[in-house]
Design a protein around this motif. Structure first.
Motif, short mmCIF file in Angstrom:
data_model
loop_
_atom_site.label_atom_id
_atom_site.label_comp_id
_atom_site.label_asym_id
_atom_site.label_seq_id
_atom_site.Cartn_x
_atom_site.Cartn_y
_atom_site.Cartn_z
N VAL A 32 35.92 28.94 50.05
CA VAL A 32 36.97 29.83 49.56
C VAL A 32 37.20 30.86 50.65
CG1 VAL A 32 37.65 31.47 47.78
CG2 VAL A 32 36.33 29.44 47.16
N SER A 34 40.48 33.23 53.02
CA SER A 34 41.58 34.18 52.88
C SER A 34 42.74 33.62 52.07
CB SER A 34 42.10 34.58 54.27
OG SER A 34 41.09 35.19 55.01
N PHE A 35 42.93 32.32 52.15
CA PHE A 35 44.05 31.68 51.45
C PHE A 35 43.54 30.81 50.32
CE2 PHE A 35 45.44 32.61 55.76
CZ PHE A 35 46.52 33.42 55.48
N ASP A 36 42.50 31.27 49.61
CA ASP A 36 41.90 30.59 48.48
C ASP A 36 41.13 29.36 48.94
OD1 ASP A 36 41.14 30.41 45.84
OD2 ASP A 36 43.09 29.85 45.08
N LEU A 37 41.03 28.35 48.10
CA LEU A 37 40.23 27.18 48.42
C LEU A 37 40.79 26.49 49.67
CD1 LEU A 37 37.83 25.58 47.46
CD2 LEU A 37 39.36 24.22 46.05
N THR A 38 39.89 26.23 50.61
CA THR A 38 40.28 25.65 51.90
C THR A 38 39.39 24.46 52.21
OG1 THR A 38 40.95 27.83 52.71
CG2 THR A 38 40.51 26.15 54.37
N ASP A 64 36.54 33.95 57.94
CA ASP A 64 36.39 33.67 56.51
C ASP A 64 34.94 33.40 56.13
OD1 ASP A 64 39.01 34.00 55.76
OD2 ASP A 64 39.47 31.86 55.66
#
Length: 144
Positions: A32, A34-38, A64
């Protein structure tokens, strides 16, 4: 009736999971950020039972995966797999554990000696090591 035989789903033990992972060079890092689940592919090496990969020091991934708390490490998942679509066989291994930033000089020297070479060009001199706390795997194969 399917033209394929009966498929068997096997649960793999940790030793077989690590053996299979050691045969591959690309895995997917999940966290998880900066842009949610990655989820992103990275090239890696299995070194002394841990996943080792490289990123740029100031990359979004590197940032992150920092908690901002001294000695605290970000928990991640790392997935490696291999499939034969024609045979309808394959395996998948999931490794979960903390992402450790390789910051000390001794650790960096050892990591550099492991020979992890990023495929994309650019400055990727920052190493991250994932030490497994949980390893699970499954294999699908055709029955004999």
């Amino acid at each position: 009736m399917s033209r394929h035989g009966k498929a068997i789903l096997e649960t793999l033990d940790e030793a077989e999971c690590l053996r299979l992972v050691s045969t591959q060079v690309i895995g997917r890092l999940a966290f998880v950020g900066s842009f949610d689940l990655t989820v992103q592919p990275v090239n890696f090496r299995l070194v002394d039972g841990a996943i080792l990969f490289r990123t740029a020091q100031d990359s979004l991934t590197g940032e992150d995966l920092r908690t901002g708390i001294e000695h605290a490490e970000y928990k991640v998942a790392f997935e490696v797999d291999s499939f034969d679509e024609e045979a309808r066989e394959g395996w998948s291994v999931l490794i979960q554990g903390p992402a450790h930033h390789v910051d000390s000089a001794d650790e960096r020297d050892a990591a550099a000696a492991a020979g992890v070479e990023p495929w994309p060009d650019g400055d990727k001199e920052h190493f991250i090591k994932i030490t497994p706390v949980r390893i699970t795997g499954r294999r699908v194969r055709q029955a004999l």
